[in-house]
Design an enzyme around this catalytic site. Structure first.
Site, mmCIF file in Angstrom:
data_model
loop_
_atom_site.group_PDB
_atom_site.id
_atom_site.type_symbol
_atom_site.label_atom_id
_atom_site.label_comp_id
_atom_site.label_asym_id
_atom_site.label_seq_id
_atom_site.Cartn_x
_atom_site.Cartn_y
_atom_site.Cartn_z
ATOM 1 N N ASN A 1 -7.902 -2.932 13.565
ATOM 2 C CA ASN A 1 -8.892 -3.357 13.879
ATOM 3 C C ASN A 1 -9.379 -4.292 12.466
ATOM 4 O O ASN A 1 -10.556 -4.845 11.873
ATOM 5 C CB ASN A 1 -9.651 -2.402 13.074
ATOM 6 C CG ASN A 1 -9.162 -1.683 11.444
ATOM 7 O OD1 ASN A 1 -8.092 -2.391 11.335
ATOM 8 N ND2 ASN A 1 -9.230 -0.836 11.337
ATOM 9 N N GLU B 1 -9.455 -1.929 4.508
ATOM 10 C CA GLU B 1 -10.586 -2.289 6.117
ATOM 11 C C GLU B 1 -11.638 -2.531 6.415
ATOM 12 O O GLU B 1 -11.941 -3.210 5.311
ATOM 13 C CB GLU B 1 -11.021 -0.579 6.205
ATOM 14 C CG GLU B 1 -9.465 0.036 6.022
ATOM 15 C CD GLU B 1 -9.097 1.160 7.501
ATOM 16 O OE1 GLU B 1 -9.038 -0.351 8.272
ATOM 17 O OE2 GLU B 1 -8.415 1.482 7.427
ATOM 18 N N HIS C 1 -7.462 -5.274 9.449
ATOM 19 C CA HIS C 1 -6.752 -4.498 8.751
ATOM 20 C C HIS C 1 -5.933 -5.166 8.268
ATOM 21 O O HIS C 1 -5.245 -5.902 9.242
ATOM 22 C CB HIS C 1 -7.167 -3.282 7.660
ATOM 23 C CG HIS C 1 -6.020 -2.953 9.017
ATOM 24 N ND1 HIS C 1 -6.036 -1.132 8.843
ATOM 25 C CD2 HIS C 1 -4.761 -2.677 8.773
ATOM 26 C CE1 HIS C 1 -4.960 -0.376 8.757
ATOM 27 N NE2 HIS C 1 -3.860 -1.704 9.269
ATOM 28 N N ASP D 1 1.282 -1.312 0.059
ATOM 29 C CA ASP D 1 -0.159 -0.091 -0.151
ATOM 30 C C ASP D 1 1.068 1.488 -0.382
ATOM 31 O O ASP D 1 2.050 1.208 0.653
ATOM 32 C CB ASP D 1 -1.211 -0.217 1.414
ATOM 33 C CG ASP D 1 0.352 -0.171 2.697
ATOM 34 O OD1 ASP D 1 0.832 -0.134 2.721
ATOM 35 O OD2 ASP D 1 -1.015 -0.670 3.848
#
Ligand code: PGA
Length: 247
Positions: free
Chosen positions: A136, A143, A138, A67
């Site tokens: 979370n 996400e 990800h 990313d």
């Protein structure tokens, strides 16, 4: 699913780098998927050491990063291109032309995302993908709520992710970019081997990923669908796992 539990982040880096180095030595033109963030730093330091002291050769290695932030200048010290240059690429004999990080400043982001997927395909796919995990769940910047079949695309970062990454931007969330380009979960699952690294504070995320339901609420739970996953966990990241795994 293999789970290797170690103590310190340095031990995690040593184990992970050893796994990567063995595969690199066995296959010229190795295609290595890379992650950024705090977790893989010790792995990259150890790979650089293996290059300097144990002749680990990067001259034919091809890399793809997961990313990159959108609209952050590439020369910004927190761009993922800068991160990779300083942590690894500048310390080894890699040909920079063989290193790929999504271009968060591409004029046509959608076309670039498509092109990024094609570049991966053109070299025969990723042999081993390094992954971290967000609190979370990800992976990359895919996400919660991302389709488990998602491909490389422009994504909006959650508030929680921006808060977690504010530490890299003078603790000012307003300086954290709002969007990123990220490989999708479907893209990540196509890598031959997934090497998940996790440390301090990730015990809940790791338990959800490995032992919770496979759900878009926890992108890393998609790892349960992959036949070759190695998790290297340090600093208690494996403490909430209840099953027995092969090391
Ligand atoms: P970290 O980030 O390694 O900085 O904890 C991991 C992630 O958010 O994927």
């Amino acid at each position: 699913m293999r789970v290797i539990k170690v103590g310190t982040s340095e031990e995690m880096g040593a184990v992970a780098a050893q796994i990567i180095a063995e595969r690199m030595r066995a296959k010229p033109h190795f295609v290595l998927g890379l992650a950024t963030g705090g977790t893989p730093e010790t792995t990259y330091a150890e790979l650089a050491r293996l290059h300097a002291e144990a002749a680990l050769d990067f001259s034919t290695t091809i890399t793809f990063n997961l990313d990159e932030y959108v609209a952050l200048p590439i020369e910004h010290p927190e761009s993922y291109r800068s991160f990779m240059n300083t942590r690894l690429f500048d310390k080894v004999n890699i040909n920079k032309a063989n290193t790929h990080v999504p271009d968060g400043n591409a004029e046509d982001v959608d076309a670039h995302c498509l092109e990024y997927e094609l570049w991966i395909e053109d070299v025969g796919g990723i042999d081993l993908q390094v992954l971290g995990i967000g609190h979370n769940g990800h992976i990359g910047f895919a996400e919660p709520g991302s389709s488990l079949a998602s491909r490389t695309s422009k994504v909006k970062l959650t508030q929680g992710t921006r808060e977690a990454n504010a530490r890299f931007f003078e603790n000012d969330i307003n300086k954290v970019p709002t969007h990123a380009i990220s490989m999708g979960i479907g893209t990540i699952l196509e890598a031959e081997t997934l090497l998940m690294l996790a440390g301090k504070g990730k015990a809940d995320a790791i338990a959800a990923a490995l032992e919770g339901p496979v759900t878009a609420k926890c992108p890393a739970s998609a790892l349960q669908l992959h036949p070759d996953v190695i998790c290297v966990l340090c600093e208690g990241a494996g403490d909430k796992l209840t099953l027995e795994y092969q090391p």
